[in-house]
Write a protein that holds these residues in place. Structure first.
Motif, PDB file in Angstrom:
ATOM      1  N   PHE A 131     -31.001  24.033 -24.171  1.00 25.33           N
ATOM      2  CA  PHE A 131     -31.931  24.163 -25.290  1.00 25.33           C
ATOM      3  C   PHE A 131     -31.557  23.355 -26.525  1.00 25.33           C
ATOM      4  CE2 PHE A 131     -32.227  28.112 -22.755  1.00 25.33           C
ATOM      5  CZ  PHE A 131     -33.504  27.896 -22.259  1.00 25.33           C
ATOM      6  N   LEU A 148     -31.261  28.257 -15.480  1.00 22.83           N
ATOM      7  CA  LEU A 148     -32.587  28.436 -16.086  1.00 22.83           C
ATOM      8  C   LEU A 148     -33.459  27.210 -15.825  1.00 22.83           C
ATOM      9  CD1 LEU A 148     -31.500  30.013 -19.477  1.00 22.83           C
ATOM     10  CD2 LEU A 148     -32.726  31.168 -17.638  1.00 22.83           C
ATOM     11  N   PRO A 193     -35.262  24.875 -17.199  1.00 18.01           N
ATOM     12  CA  PRO A 193     -36.685  24.941 -17.558  1.00 18.01           C
ATOM     13  C   PRO A 193     -37.448  23.640 -17.342  1.00 18.01           C
ATOM     14  CG  PRO A 193     -35.307  24.969 -19.532  1.00 18.01           C
ATOM     15  CD  PRO A 193     -34.386  25.140 -18.361  1.00 18.01           C
ATOM     16  N   LYS A 246     -40.566  23.548 -14.882  1.00 16.72           N
ATOM     17  CA  LYS A 246     -41.876  23.197 -15.461  1.00 16.72           C
ATOM     18  C   LYS A 246     -42.593  22.146 -14.605  1.00 16.72           C
ATOM     19  CE  LYS A 246     -44.698  22.458 -19.251  1.00 16.72           C
ATOM     20  NZ  LYS A 246     -46.003  22.912 -18.777  1.00 16.72           N
ATOM     21  N   GLU A 291     -43.948  24.055 -11.776  1.00 17.86           N
ATOM     22  CA  GLU A 291     -45.098  24.861 -12.198  1.00 17.86           C
ATOM     23  C   GLU A 291     -46.339  23.973 -12.332  1.00 17.86           C
ATOM     24  OE1 GLU A 291     -44.940  27.048 -15.973  1.00 17.86           O
ATOM     25  OE2 GLU A 291     -46.970  27.781 -15.614  1.00 17.86           O
ATOM     26  N   ALA A 346     -52.401  32.098  -8.835  1.00 13.88           N
ATOM     27  CA  ALA A 346     -51.797  32.585 -10.084  1.00 13.88           C
ATOM     28  C   ALA A 346     -50.655  33.548  -9.779  1.00 13.88           C
ATOM     29  CB  ALA A 346     -52.859  33.262 -10.951  1.00 13.88           C
ATOM     30  N   ARG A 385     -47.670  31.597  -8.633  1.00 10.25           N
ATOM     31  CA  ARG A 385     -47.057  30.907  -9.766  1.00 10.25           C
ATOM     32  C   ARG A 385     -46.236  31.887 -10.597  1.00 10.25           C
ATOM     33  NH1 ARG A 385     -50.733  28.110 -14.210  1.00 10.25           N
ATOM     34  NH2 ARG A 385     -51.993  29.822 -13.437  1.00 10.25           N
ATOM     35  N   ASN A 399     -42.153  31.682 -11.214  1.00  3.55           N
ATOM     36  CA  ASN A 399     -41.554  31.654 -12.557  1.00  3.55           C
ATOM     37  C   ASN A 399     -40.706  32.881 -12.851  1.00  3.55           C
ATOM     38  OD1 ASN A 399     -42.591  29.204 -13.385  1.00  3.55           O
ATOM     39  ND2 ASN A 399     -44.389  30.081 -14.383  1.00  3.55           N
ATOM     40  N   ASN A 400     -41.071  34.003 -12.267  1.00  8.76           N
ATOM     41  CA  ASN A 400     -40.543  35.286 -12.745  1.00  8.76           C
ATOM     42  C   ASN A 400     -39.975  36.195 -11.671  1.00  8.76           C
ATOM     43  OD1 ASN A 400     -41.235  34.993 -15.582  1.00  8.76           O
ATOM     44  ND2 ASN A 400     -43.367  35.132 -14.915  1.00  8.76           N
ATOM     45  N   PRO A 457     -36.337  36.087 -10.148  1.00 11.32           N
ATOM     46  CA  PRO A 457     -35.028  35.470  -9.891  1.00 11.32           C
ATOM     47  C   PRO A 457     -34.264  36.193  -8.784  1.00 11.32           C
ATOM     48  CG  PRO A 457     -34.937  36.781 -11.901  1.00 11.32           C
ATOM     49  CD  PRO A 457     -36.374  36.824 -11.425  1.00 11.32           C
ATOM     50  N   ASP A 489     -45.751  35.410 -20.344  1.00 11.39           N
ATOM     51  CA  ASP A 489     -46.353  34.128 -19.974  1.00 11.39           C
ATOM     52  C   ASP A 489     -47.761  33.941 -20.528  1.00 11.39           C
ATOM     53  OD1 ASP A 489     -44.036  33.846 -18.622  1.00 11.39           O
ATOM     54  OD2 ASP A 489     -44.909  33.451 -16.669  1.00 11.39           O
ATOM     55  N   ILE A 526     -42.735  27.779 -20.202  1.00 16.16           N
ATOM     56  CA  ILE A 526     -41.549  28.123 -19.419  1.00 16.16           C
ATOM     57  C   ILE A 526     -40.257  27.922 -20.222  1.00 16.16           C
ATOM     58  CG2 ILE A 526     -41.164  25.876 -18.277  1.00 16.16           C
ATOM     59  CD1 ILE A 526     -41.243  29.075 -16.323  1.00 16.16           C
ATOM     60  N   THR A 527     -40.225  26.913 -21.080  1.00 16.74           N
ATOM     61  CA  THR A 527     -38.998  26.649 -21.834  1.00 16.74           C
ATOM     62  C   THR A 527     -38.752  27.744 -22.866  1.00 16.74           C
ATOM     63  OG1 THR A 527     -39.299  24.282 -21.509  1.00 16.74           O
ATOM     64  CG2 THR A 527     -37.787  24.944 -23.239  1.00 16.74           C
ATOM     65  N   LYS A 535     -39.964  30.734 -22.826  1.00 15.95           N
ATOM     66  CA  LYS A 535     -39.737  31.984 -22.102  1.00 15.95           C
ATOM     67  C   LYS A 535     -38.301  32.071 -21.621  1.00 15.95           C
ATOM     68  CE  LYS A 535     -41.338  35.612 -19.575  1.00 15.95           C
ATOM     69  NZ  LYS A 535     -41.955  35.411 -18.263  1.00 15.95           N
ATOM     70  N   ARG A 536     -37.820  30.986 -21.022  1.00 19.21           N
ATOM     71  CA  ARG A 536     -36.463  31.037 -20.464  1.00 19.21           C
ATOM     72  C   ARG A 536     -35.398  31.051 -21.560  1.00 19.21           C
ATOM     73  NH1 ARG A 536     -36.162  29.120 -14.262  1.00 19.21           N
ATOM     74  NH2 ARG A 536     -37.901  30.461 -13.678  1.00 19.21           N
ATOM     75  N   PRO A 576     -38.610  39.395 -15.034  1.00 19.59           N
ATOM     76  CA  PRO A 576     -38.593  39.158 -16.482  1.00 19.59           C
ATOM     77  C   PRO A 576     -39.985  38.836 -17.025  1.00 19.59           C
ATOM     78  CG  PRO A 576     -37.731  37.237 -15.321  1.00 19.59           C
ATOM     79  CD  PRO A 576     -38.004  38.281 -14.273  1.00 19.59           C
ATOM     80  N   ARG A 593     -52.328  29.980 -19.500  1.00 23.61           N
ATOM     81  CA  ARG A 593     -52.291  29.590 -18.094  1.00 23.61           C
ATOM     82  C   ARG A 593     -53.636  29.696 -17.382  1.00 23.61           C
ATOM     83  NH1 ARG A 593     -47.110  30.563 -19.318  1.00 23.61           N
ATOM     84  NH2 ARG A 593     -45.531  29.403 -18.156  1.00 23.61           N
ATOM     85  N   TRP A 609     -55.617  32.070 -16.555  1.00 25.65           N
ATOM     86  CA  TRP A 609     -55.636  33.024 -15.454  1.00 25.65           C
ATOM     87  C   TRP A 609     -57.061  33.457 -15.143  1.00 25.65           C
ATOM     88  CZ3 TRP A 609     -50.897  35.860 -17.820  1.00 25.65           C
ATOM     89  CH2 TRP A 609     -49.731  35.377 -17.225  1.00 25.65           C
TER      90      TRP A 609
END
Lengths: 408, 408
Positions: A7, A178, A180, A184, A187, A226, A229, A233-234, A236, B162, B167-168, B170-171, B236, B329, B331
């Motif tokens: 970051f 992470l 990102p 991304k 994604e 969706a 996706r 992303n979510n 882990p 989200d 994503i950046t 968020k992470r 998360p 996003r 959705w």
């Protein structure tokens, strides 16, 4: 293990991109005694062919020995400086190679040297092994490849997931991966853009296909996308490879190694399994365009289907062993069955997204592109999309998958 | 925003635990001009009553003005130095108060001063507001409390998920709130130990209940618990409070604020919603033991049920607004419905785990403990467990919940 800073501004003071001359010199300076004699002269060739990085083969003039040097650039190699991309991806690959390698060294190339300041890795040259994709396109048979892929997946997934790690170790790993910027990319290019007519990088030609327009307007279907996706992303669940298509696997006699781990992140196990199965299903469909021998096509399709079954059965066996032997959480057996069922269904979903993005998104896949006859190619595209749609809408078990293939 | 280091030794050089004398001096030194005049004399009282931290009320001798000073200890206050626990939890609370406060300041106490080296926060004194739990036990009616809880939850969940973050971002947040030590406490004390007869901290008496033995041996049920635990550890979705029972909400006229955010982490939204609903359901059941006025009991139960509906309806409305206005996003609407359905089902599951742990795990809840008649108390325990079992095995919609309550 120290962390990776995703970051803040990178320190690129010690970084310089190598060329064939400096790459050879760099390797020479490392004195890789297990590979090269101290008096051997080294030369490098540029074999970069992925989208992102510099790749050199550095070899001895005196012997057949060689290594691969992979270096990250601060941009996407194929596009140029107009698409900046953090070379941190090479640090991700280093750590992923380390962790996957500690768990199952047979599954990845051996690493000889890493240099975080130069964003480079020197590793085993797997020549003459080819990518699994090249083998598949040429209709080659490689012994035990499905079993080997399944073993790699099962082993690394078990040992990087909650089967083995407590919450502190797990979250330390999550923070390390992470990743990102590359997540991304996935994604966007895999799980988003193909579903929008104006999505960046899409194959323009395919945007005109009636079945593509239909799926881009199918709200129930888009809701499934969706959900996939969101899960990518979510969730882990384990340290996944993140880009495990058939071009990321080097295959040869008694050799099966995953390469290009820069997309590694904590994500759903089914993502990796789905990507490789999706690659295989594309090739399964493409076979009738790649060969004009119906018998050969039929045989090779059986071989691919067997590969898929071997991947899953071996993966399943590894997870079952993990549950018996290393499970930290005393999971009851119906829950183990549920985990496996969920992973399979995730895998079916992600095999669908892989098939779709490789057909209509950025990077039309060689398996299809290599079909010379235009009509046959168009038909193959259509079949890939039709299978993907079914599999995403209604992911069944492996028998259902076989039914879908019969219906094509 | 700088990160929190969860994985290396803490620097405690500048740290010292305060007492009533040094707490008053510390606050004086901060010159909180918006609260105290520069010549006011301050005195502190120790009002620590949670499990973990030191809490002082520091007030003016000259006026009615006061603040709360909360400081982390390097161990669990209630147990002592034999249970070490990182004071990093106070840094977590600081960041969570900051982020939740930026999104919805009405939902949390105002922060006047933070000191990361001393692991302390000086914040708004919410006196004379009481915890929602105390209000419920005393059968008080608080206007709009359900709507206010729902608004807090909807607002902070939308803006930390989200819906709003790429994503950046968020992470980055995920890495800030890994919070492994406190998440581990929840994994153990809420989601694991009550399901094992020998689980640490369990109420010994309750381990003898036949219905407890039954649920500890019900493999299908335990698989549901395993799934809830996996989702808590590995989804998360948004920055949750992490411990939002009725004792973590300060309630008063036109006031509803969440306190004690040290368990904050990225987790499933349904965990917070479920915890508060679980608290409310315990009280709903306990009412018939807490009052001997059947009419009053019936009325108060209707009030609690209305509170639950208000929480959900307002939360739902906030999420719907987020979908309309800030959704990054695109959705599709059936997916929005699916998200909401999943959150509700998660909430039902976690309301069940909250009910169970508060009845048979560490920290038998006051709502039940305060029932003086032993038989009535035992009956209430039984009903709480019976409801929890049903709700976890088959989480339906709100009508189903009402049916379950009727069947008790």
């Amino acid at each position: 293990m120290s962390g990776i800073d995703y970051f803040n501004e990178l320190n690129l003071k010690e970084y310089r991109a190598l060329d064939i001359k400096s790459a050879a010199e760099y390797v020479k300076k490392q004195q890789l005694k297990e590979i090269f004699g101290s008096d051997e002269e080294l030369i490098a060739e540029d074999i970069s062919d992925g989208n992102l990085n510099l790749v050199f083969r550095v070899k001895s003039k005196n012997s057949s020995r060689s290594v691969i040097l992979k270096q990250g650039l601060p941009y996407v190699r194929r596009v140029g400086e107009s698409w900046p991309l953090t070379p941190v991806r090479i640090l991700v690959e280093m750590k992923a190679l380390q962790i996957h390698g500690e768990i199952y060294k047979e599954g990845i190339p051996e690493v000889y040297h890493t240099d975080p300041a130069m964003f480079l890795i020197i590793m085993e040259d797997l020549h003459p092994a080819k990518t699994l994709r090249d083998c598949l396109i040429e209709g080659e048979y490689i012994s035990d490849i499905g079993v080997n892929i399944g073993r790699y997946l099962g082993r690394v997934m078990a040992y990087t997931s909650d089967f083995f790690l407590d919450i502190t170790a797990k979250r330390r790993n999550i923070s390390l991966f992470l990743n990102p910027d590359l997540v991304k990319i996935t994604e966007d290019l895999v799980l988003t853009n193909p579903y929008h007519p104006e999505g960046w990088g899409n194959r323009m030609e395919a945007m005109e296909y009636p079945e593509v327009r239909a799926l881009q307007n199918d709200v129930e279907f888009l809701s499934k996308i969706a959900a996939l996706r969101d899960k990518f992303n979510n969730y882990p669940q384990a340290l996944i490879h993140g880009d495990l298509h058939s071009g990321s696997i080097m295959a040869g006699d008694n050799l099966c190694k995953a390469i290009d781990l820069e997309f590694a992140t904590y994500g759903p196990i089914g993502f990796d399994i789905g990507n490789i199965i999706g690659s295989l299903l594309i090739n399964w469909i493409a076979q009738e365009g790649l060969t004009d021998q119906p018998y050969q096509c039929r045989q090779y399709r059986m071989y691919i289907m067997q590969m898929i079954e071997d991947i899953w059965d071996t993966f399943r066996e590894e997870i079952y062993n993990a549950w018996l032997n290393i499970d930290k959480r005393r999971w009851p057996s119906p829950y183990l069955e549920k985990i496996l069922k969920d992973i399979w269904e995730d895998a079916m979903g992600y095999s669908g997204t892989e098939m779709i993005r490789r057909t209509i998104g950025l990077g039309y896949i060689a398996d299809l592109k290599n079909i010379e006859d235009v009509q046959k190619r168009r038909l193959a595209d259509k079949k890939v999309l039709s299978l993907a749609l079914k599999i995403i809408k209604e992911p069944g078990d492996i028998y259902k998958l076989k039914e879908y293939l019969k219906e094509l």
